[in-house]
Write an enzyme that holds these catalytic residues in place. Structure first.
Site, PDB file in Angstrom:
ATOM      1  CG  ASP A   9      18.200  17.661  -6.395  1.00 46.14           C
ATOM      2  OD1 ASP A   9      17.104  17.086  -6.462  1.00 46.14           O
ATOM      3  OD2 ASP A   9      19.295  17.076  -6.502  1.00 46.14           O
ATOM      4  CG  ASP A  11      19.675  11.407  -4.228  1.00 43.42           C
ATOM      5  OD1 ASP A  11      20.710  11.320  -3.547  1.00 43.42           O
ATOM      6  OD2 ASP A  11      19.338  10.568  -5.075  1.00 43.42           O
ATOM      7  N   GLY A  46      17.680  12.320 -10.232  1.00 40.99           N
ATOM      8  CA  GLY A  46      16.603  13.295 -10.452  1.00 40.99           C
ATOM      9  C   GLY A  46      15.416  12.750 -11.226  1.00 40.99           C
ATOM     10  NE  ARG A  49       9.336   5.269  -5.651  1.00 39.80           N
ATOM     11  CZ  ARG A  49       8.392   5.516  -4.743  1.00 39.80           C
ATOM     12  NH1 ARG A  49       7.349   4.720  -4.645  1.00 39.80           N
ATOM     13  NH2 ARG A  49       8.509   6.544  -3.918  1.00 39.80           N
ATOM     14  CB  SER A 117      12.583  11.858  -3.472  1.00 38.68           C
ATOM     15  OG  SER A 117      12.300  10.791  -2.601  1.00 38.68           O
ATOM     16  CG  ASN A 119      10.703   7.605  -0.198  1.00 40.31           C
ATOM     17  OD1 ASN A 119       9.814   7.140   0.511  1.00 40.31           O
ATOM     18  ND2 ASN A 119      11.075   7.032  -1.336  1.00 40.31           N
ATOM     19  CG  ASP A 171      22.643  15.840  -7.914  1.00 41.62           C
ATOM     20  OD1 ASP A 171      21.440  16.160  -7.884  1.00 41.62           O
ATOM     21  OD2 ASP A 171      23.030  14.651  -7.946  1.00 41.62           O
TER      22      ASP A 171
HETATM   23  P1  B16 Z   1      11.630   8.197  -4.870  1.00 43.76           P
HETATM   24  P2  B16 Z   1      16.125  14.317  -6.182  1.00 43.76           P
HETATM   25  C1  B16 Z   1      15.422  11.858  -6.934  1.00 43.76           C
HETATM   26  O1  B16 Z   1      15.694  12.778  -5.909  1.00 43.76           O
HETATM   27  C2  B16 Z   1      16.573  10.892  -7.068  1.00 43.76           C
HETATM   28  O2  B16 Z   1      17.735  11.560  -7.535  1.00 43.76           O
HETATM   29  C3  B16 Z   1      16.213   9.824  -8.075  1.00 43.76           C
HETATM   30  O3  B16 Z   1      17.268   8.888  -8.196  1.00 43.76           O
HETATM   31  C4  B16 Z   1      14.923   9.108  -7.613  1.00 43.76           C
HETATM   32  O4  B16 Z   1      14.527   8.123  -8.571  1.00 43.76           O
HETATM   33  C5  B16 Z   1      13.817  10.153  -7.467  1.00 43.76           C
HETATM   34  O5  B16 Z   1      14.233  11.141  -6.532  1.00 43.76           O
HETATM   35  C6  B16 Z   1      12.520   9.536  -6.979  1.00 43.76           C
HETATM   36  O6  B16 Z   1      12.710   9.063  -5.670  1.00 43.76           O
HETATM   37  O7  B16 Z   1      11.642   6.807  -5.416  1.00 43.76           O
HETATM   38  O8  B16 Z   1      12.119   8.305  -3.441  1.00 43.76           O
HETATM   39  O9  B16 Z   1      10.282   8.881  -5.038  1.00 43.76           O
HETATM   40  O10 B16 Z   1      17.525  14.267  -6.741  1.00 43.76           O
HETATM   41  O11 B16 Z   1      15.113  14.933  -7.148  1.00 43.76           O
HETATM   42  O12 B16 Z   1      16.057  14.900  -4.799  1.00 43.76           O
HETATM   43 MG    MG Z   2      19.548  15.228  -7.259  1.00 49.37          MG
END
Ligand code: B16
Ligand code: MG
Length: 213
Positions: A9, A11, A46, A49, A117, A119, A171
């Site tokens: 993962d 974030d 996780g 959006r 994400s 991003n 996490d």
């Molecule tokens: P984005 P991970 C997740 O990342 C974040 O934990 C979560 O808070 C966020 O909403 C999701 O990515 C989408 O992110 O808006 O940048 O597409 O923990 O899966 O790495």
């Molecule tokens: Mg995460």
């Protein structure tokens, strides 16, 4: 158990962008008069959006919002979030994480990213970590977010490995659930430790070197 690959993962495991998600969502929530705090923000770990937006809108008591309006809100939040991401530098990844990833690869394991994400690639570029991953599975190649296992199953597929030969490092409880649903081994770090569902518990990132021998 013969593990061959690790799917990380992003974030909350490799980098900590939850504070930026919080700031960007908080700005939107304040503008709309919606109560939002760090405890609610923890529920967004996780989560995709649009699903994150739905969680925040649980406290919205205005007229129902159209799909177009919801997408506008999510797009504005993402613009604000990406501005904050631009402040990230390679210093935002600890030496412990960088060196552990390199050592895992030296030991012969393949490494993939499994992040919800959209991003993810941008973040990895900002922190100069793209090359640490053999393959990237992220929010751009999935239709269902964690706890659905899609992001990890795609990660294993991209690596050419069977799910049961992969270790998922997460996490978020939703991420541990996703790894289990995908038939993978799981290691919990940070917030996910308390769910008690993972095969392994990491006190610190380099504890992975005790599992991946
Ligand atoms: P984005 P991970 C997740 O990342 C974040 O934990 C979560 O808070 C966020 O909403 C999701 O990515 C989408 O992110 O808006 O940048 O597409 O923990 O899966 O790495
Ligand atoms: Mg995460």
């Amino acid at each position: 158990m013969a593990l061959k690959a690790v799917i990380f993962d992003l974030d909350g495991v490799i980098v900590f962008t939850d504070k930026f998600h919080y700031q960007a969502w908080k700005k939107m929530a304040d503008q709309m008069g919606i109560y939002f705090d760090e405890t609610i923000n923890n529920r967004l770990r996780g989560v995709s959006r649009m699903d994150s937006l739905d969680i925040i809108l649980e406290r919205y008591d205005g007229e129902p919002l159209s799909q177009v309006k919801r997408e506008e809100l999510a797009a504005q939040k993402n613009e604000d979030y990406r501005e904050l991401l631009k402040t990230m530098t390679p210093e935002d990844v600890t030496d412990e994480v960088r060196e552990t990833l390199a050592e895992i690869r030296r030991r012969g394991y393949k490494i993939a990213l499994g992040s919800s994400s959209k991003n993810a690639r941008f973040i990895l570029e900002r922190v100069a970590l793209t090359d640490a991953f053999d393959k990237i599975s992220d929010g751009t190649n999935i239709t269902k977010s964690k706890p659905d296992p899609e992001v990890f199953i795609k990660g294993a597929e991209f690596l050419g490995e069977r799910p049961e030969d992969c270790l998922v490092v997460e996490d978020a409880e939703a991420g541990i659930d996703a790894g289990i649903a995908g038939g993978m081994k799981t290691a919990a770090i940070g917030d996910a430790v308390s769910c008690g569902k993972a095969d392994f518990v990491l006190d610190t990132f380099s504890d992975l070197l005790k599992i991946l021998i």
